[in-house]
Design an enzyme around this catalytic site. Structure first.
Site, PDB file in Angstrom:
ATOM      1  N   ARG A  69       0.999  -1.208  -0.375  1.00  0.00           N
ATOM      2  CA  ARG A  69      -0.487   0.071   0.072  1.00  0.00           C
ATOM      3  C   ARG A  69       0.800   1.169   0.093  1.00  0.00           C
ATOM      4  O   ARG A  69       0.573   2.084  -0.689  1.00  0.00           O
ATOM      5  CB  ARG A  69      -1.023  -0.002   1.251  1.00  0.00           C
ATOM      6  N   ASN A 101      -7.810   9.319   5.960  1.00  0.00           N
ATOM      7  CA  ASN A 101      -6.209   8.686   5.222  1.00  0.00           C
ATOM      8  C   ASN A 101      -5.143   8.737   5.882  1.00  0.00           C
ATOM      9  O   ASN A 101      -4.151   9.202   6.132  1.00  0.00           O
ATOM     10  CB  ASN A 101      -6.826   9.638   4.073  1.00  0.00           C
ATOM     11  N   HIS A 118      -6.378   8.569  11.534  1.00  0.00           N
ATOM     12  CA  HIS A 118      -5.929   6.852  11.370  1.00  0.00           C
ATOM     13  C   HIS A 118      -5.251   6.213  11.393  1.00  0.00           C
ATOM     14  O   HIS A 118      -4.459   5.184  10.764  1.00  0.00           O
ATOM     15  CB  HIS A 118      -7.499   6.033  10.179  1.00  0.00           C
ATOM     16  N   CYS A 159      15.458  -1.837  21.179  1.00  0.00           N
ATOM     17  CA  CYS A 159      14.771  -3.342  21.844  1.00  0.00           C
ATOM     18  C   CYS A 159      14.671  -4.129  20.651  1.00  0.00           C
ATOM     19  O   CYS A 159      14.099  -5.503  21.340  1.00  0.00           O
ATOM     20  CB  CYS A 159      13.785  -2.848  22.807  1.00  0.00           C
ATOM     21  N   GLY A 196     -15.436  12.383   1.022  1.00  0.00           N
ATOM     22  CA  GLY A 196     -15.326  11.093   0.452  1.00  0.00           C
ATOM     23  C   GLY A 196     -15.425   9.940   1.789  1.00  0.00           C
ATOM     24  O   GLY A 196     -14.427   9.397   1.334  1.00  0.00           O
ATOM     25  N   THR A 197     -16.103  10.069   2.442  1.00  0.00           N
ATOM     26  CA  THR A 197     -15.890   8.953   3.622  1.00  0.00           C
ATOM     27  C   THR A 197     -17.563   8.184   3.781  1.00  0.00           C
ATOM     28  O   THR A 197     -18.766   8.907   3.232  1.00  0.00           O
ATOM     29  CB  THR A 197     -15.891   9.932   4.666  1.00  0.00           C
ATOM     30  N   SER A 198     -17.615   6.833   3.664  1.00  0.00           N
ATOM     31  CA  SER A 198     -18.374   6.297   4.586  1.00  0.00           C
ATOM     32  C   SER A 198     -18.877   6.634   5.792  1.00  0.00           C
ATOM     33  O   SER A 198     -20.346   6.378   5.591  1.00  0.00           O
ATOM     34  CB  SER A 198     -18.621   5.011   3.713  1.00  0.00           C
TER      35      SER A 198
HETATM   36  P1  OAD Z   1     -14.632   3.727   2.135  1.00  0.00           P
HETATM   37  O1  OAD Z   1     -14.195   2.944   1.097  1.00  0.00           O
HETATM   38  O2  OAD Z   1     -15.283   3.752   3.398  1.00  0.00           O
HETATM   39  O3  OAD Z   1     -15.744   5.617   1.529  1.00  0.00           O
HETATM   40  C1  OAD Z   1     -14.895   5.625   1.262  1.00  0.00           C
HETATM   41  C2  OAD Z   1     -15.526   7.242   0.199  1.00  0.00           C
HETATM   42  O4  OAD Z   1     -15.642   7.490  -0.907  1.00  0.00           O
HETATM   43  C3  OAD Z   1     -17.803   6.313  -0.489  1.00  0.00           C
HETATM   44  O5  OAD Z   1     -18.635   7.039  -0.087  1.00  0.00           O
HETATM   45  C4  OAD Z   1     -17.418   6.747  -1.647  1.00  0.00           C
HETATM   46  O6  OAD Z   1     -18.789   7.077  -2.279  1.00  0.00           O
HETATM   47  C5  OAD Z   1     -16.781   8.221  -1.887  1.00  0.00           C
HETATM   48  N1  OAD Z   1     -15.728   8.273  -2.978  1.00  0.00           N
HETATM   49  C6  OAD Z   1     -15.563   7.769  -3.739  1.00  0.00           C
HETATM   50  N2  OAD Z   1     -15.153   8.333  -4.638  1.00  0.00           N
HETATM   51  C7  OAD Z   1     -15.197   9.408  -4.196  1.00  0.00           C
HETATM   52  C8  OAD Z   1     -14.505  10.630  -5.127  1.00  0.00           C
HETATM   53  N3  OAD Z   1     -13.758  10.732  -6.172  1.00  0.00           N
HETATM   54  N4  OAD Z   1     -14.905  11.674  -4.909  1.00  0.00           N
HETATM   55  C9  OAD Z   1     -15.777  11.588  -3.097  1.00  0.00           C
HETATM   56  N5  OAD Z   1     -16.244  10.738  -2.719  1.00  0.00           N
HETATM   57  C10 OAD Z   1     -15.870   9.727  -3.131  1.00  0.00           C
HETATM   58  O7  OAD Z   1     -13.347   4.930   2.873  1.00  0.00           O
HETATM   59  P2  OAD Z   1     -13.537   6.057   4.362  1.00  0.00           P
HETATM   60  O8  OAD Z   1     -15.046   6.362   4.400  1.00  0.00           O
HETATM   61  O9  OAD Z   1     -12.523   6.964   4.635  1.00  0.00           O
HETATM   62  O10 OAD Z   1     -10.178   3.110   8.818  1.00  0.00           O
HETATM   63  O11 OAD Z   1     -12.944   4.494   5.483  1.00  0.00           O
HETATM   64  C11 OAD Z   1     -12.739   4.928   7.281  1.00  0.00           C
HETATM   65  C12 OAD Z   1     -12.359   4.238   6.834  1.00  0.00           C
HETATM   66  O12 OAD Z   1     -12.252   2.145   6.899  1.00  0.00           O
HETATM   67  C13 OAD Z   1     -10.453   4.180   6.770  1.00  0.00           C
HETATM   68  O13 OAD Z   1      -9.941   4.896   6.959  1.00  0.00           O
HETATM   69  C14 OAD Z   1     -10.082   2.863   7.730  1.00  0.00           C
HETATM   70  C15 OAD Z   1     -11.606   1.487   6.788  1.00  0.00           C
HETATM   71  O14 OAD Z   1     -11.421   1.099   7.809  1.00  0.00           O
HETATM   72  C16 OAD Z   1      -8.393   1.912   9.497  1.00  0.00           C
HETATM   73  O15 OAD Z   1      -8.088   1.863   8.686  1.00  0.00           O
HETATM   74  C17 OAD Z   1      -8.216   2.776  10.737  1.00  0.00           C
END
Ligand code: OAD
Length: 253
Positions: A69, A101, A118, A159, A196-198
């Site tokens: 990654r 991110n 995170h 360590c 851009g977060t779910s």
């Molecule tokens: P997700 O993969 O859950 O969600 C990504 C979001 O981005 C979705 O709602 C998509 O609709 C949206 N999306 C996709 N392409 C896009 C674009 N071009 N512009 C705007 N939005 C777009 O990702 P996160 O919500 O970031 O945690 O996930 C949260 C956490 O889940 C991560 O940080 C990770 C994971 O478990 C850890 O690693 C602790």
């Protein structure tokens, strides 16, 4: 294309909070988490790859996955969304940028003091004593050709404990100070952009609820519907890289 009221709120904001998720880096070619679920995360359950227990059980699998990654991120470039976010900070008195991110694309686009809720792929540390560890700037390309490249983690200078990725794993707390600053900023701000977060991973998903309902306003940017659609006063259903430069231009040029 934008409501006049939204542009005015942005222009007059005294403290803007921006919360980003994987969607902001999607247009840089980095798979979002819910996309990745159909790939490797489907084969291995998330706990295998992203928990201390999983790392202890198979350090080479987990370290190799995170190096893969990291290599993806090192090869990626910030996209127009990252740049527009950095530009907003130059226009307004106070901007707090917080991200889920683990990449460094915000920083590479010119943002400063990013709150990494995170953690970061670029700040690994010792599993046993917490000592920070410097990684080479380039991931080892021989060993990271695919998602299942096994790589033994390096060992701590102090360590000799195994070095673990600097990300927050399942079952772990968010970095205490980062989380405190994030909550305070959300309580204090007059405008919050959630991009851009779910909104399914807690406790970060709760942050928009801290915005003061009388004084503050939440704006969501996401091409898909999320649990935040009801709370947000404005829902901009487009990709971040397309809409953020337009929003910036509408308010500040
Ligand atoms: P997700 O993969 O859950 O969600 C990504 C979001 O981005 C979705 O709602 C998509 O609709 C949206 N999306 C996709 N392409 C896009 C674009 N071009 N512009 C705007 N939005 C777009 O990702 P996160 O919500 O970031 O945690 O996930 C949260 C956490 O889940 C991560 O940080 C990770 C994971 O478990 C850890 O690693 C602790």
């Amino acid at each position: 294309m934008f409501a006049d009221t939204l542009i005015e709120k942005l222009q007059k904001s005294q403290h803007l909070v921006i919360l980003t998720g994987a969607g902001v880096s999607a247009e840089s070619g980095i798979a979002t988490f819910r996309d990745a679920l159909t790939g490797l995360w489907k084969k291995y359950d998330a706990e295998t790859l992203a928990s201390e227990q999983g790392f202890r059980a198979d350090p080479a699998l987990v370290w190799g996955w995170y190096e893969w990654r990291r290599k993806q991120v090192l090869q990626a470039k910030p996209n127009p969304a990252h740049y527009a976010i950095a530009q907003l900070a130059e226009q307004l008195p106070k901007v707090t940028l917080m991200t889920q991110n683990v990449d460094d694309l915000h920083e590479r686009a010119g943002s400063h003091n990013v709150l990494h809720l995170h953690g970061s792929l670029h700040q690994p540390r010792c599993l046993d004593c917490d000592q920070a560890y410097d990684l080479p700037k380039q991931a080892d390309s021989k060993n990271t050709s695919n998602v299942e490249s096994r790589i033994d983690p390096p060992h701590c200078y102090d360590c000799d404990g195994p070095i673990r990725p600097g990300v927050v794993w399942f079952g772990e707390q968010l970095p205490v100070n980062v989380w405190k600053l994030a909550q305070e900023a959300c309580r204090e701000c007059d405008l919050m952009l959630v991009i851009g977060t779910s909104g399914v991973v807690w406790p970060v998903a709760d942050l928009p609820n801290f915005v003061n309902k009388d004084r503050g306003c939440v704006v969501q940017i996401n091409p898909n519907i999320t649990s935040l659609n009801g709370l947000a006063s404005y829902n901009l259903s487009e990709k971040a890289g397309a809409i953020l430069p337009k929003l910036y231009a509408a308010a500040f040029t």
